[in-house]
Design an enzyme around this catalytic site. Sequence first.
Site, PDB file in Angstrom:
ATOM      1  N   GLU A  48       5.043  31.433  34.514  1.00 15.25           N
ATOM      2  CA  GLU A  48       3.897  30.555  34.753  1.00 15.25           C
ATOM      3  C   GLU A  48       3.288  30.006  33.473  1.00 15.25           C
ATOM      4  OE1 GLU A  48       3.270  29.317  37.472  1.00 15.25           O
ATOM      5  OE2 GLU A  48       4.373  30.634  38.816  1.00 15.25           O
ATOM      6  N   TYR A 131      -5.223  28.591  38.515  1.00 13.14           N
ATOM      7  CA  TYR A 131      -3.868  28.405  39.042  1.00 13.14           C
ATOM      8  C   TYR A 131      -2.974  29.611  38.753  1.00 13.14           C
ATOM      9  CZ  TYR A 131       0.986  27.561  39.219  1.00 13.14           C
ATOM     10  OH  TYR A 131       2.321  27.754  39.473  1.00 13.14           O
ATOM     11  N   ASP A 149      -1.684  23.505  41.654  1.00 11.11           N
ATOM     12  CA  ASP A 149      -1.142  22.917  40.431  1.00 11.11           C
ATOM     13  C   ASP A 149      -1.047  21.408  40.649  1.00 11.11           C
ATOM     14  OD1 ASP A 149       0.925  22.757  42.258  1.00 11.11           O
ATOM     15  OD2 ASP A 149       2.426  22.825  40.689  1.00 11.11           O
TER      16      ASP A 149
END
Length: 241
Positions: A48, A131, A149
Amino acid sequence: MKRIKYHAVVDSGLLDIFQTGIQRWYRQEGRDLPWRHTTDPYHILVSEILLHQTTVKTVEPVYRRFLERFPTVTDLANASLTEVKTITDPLGYKIRGQWLHQIAQAVVSQFSGVFPRTLEELLSLPGIGRYTAGAIMSFAFGYDAPILDTNVNRLIGRYFAIDYKDSSAETKHQLWSIAEAIVPSGQAREFNNALMDMGAMICTARKPKCLICPVAVGCAMLAEQPTRAAEERVQYRLRTE
DNA sequence: AAAGCGGGGTC
DNA sequence: GACCCAGCTTT
């Protein structure tokens, strides 16, 4: 202390089209990506952070290289920042190497090497925002946490008739609220992945593929009266918590 | 609310 | 040349 917030209530018919269509599409057309073969929160974290504003194609080889060199969060915590940056800096946004290094050291020292499992704790770590915290909660731990996102932002904005490019706090709250409301109970891991693949492969920023979109029948972008569409799709109701 | 961070790709 | 990419922090 009692706080008042609005939460989204989505039209049930439109929600059913959306959830069903997207899940069915994903099982057929979804991408097979390295970080989808694991639920290890450390691996999810690395993916991520590297994926911030960076394309999947660019990240893939770096993700493999990074985990080969730093297989566990302890390995990363004990490594030198210089060596970490050697791997991550070529991606741009060079602060990310330091973030990963600091997070690893925090997990080892502050959390006894056990990855935190709450949004609040995750958000306290450097480089982890709303997020990324949601991504770790859903992808690693399987909780029903929403994500928003750039892909999901655009997909939800178009489907539910929201001006998704508006950066106001009100609009962002609406989009997050919808993202939370549409997660099917117990299926956040698959559903959130499906949302992102839809945004990346069908509901693209330029020239969206509406002709082959599995939820086109319910989409506000293709509705006959887009100006009236918004209020009929989502209501915002008071919630006390 | 907007700027800053960044290399790499598309049109 | 303009825009976009699994965002976050700082101003």
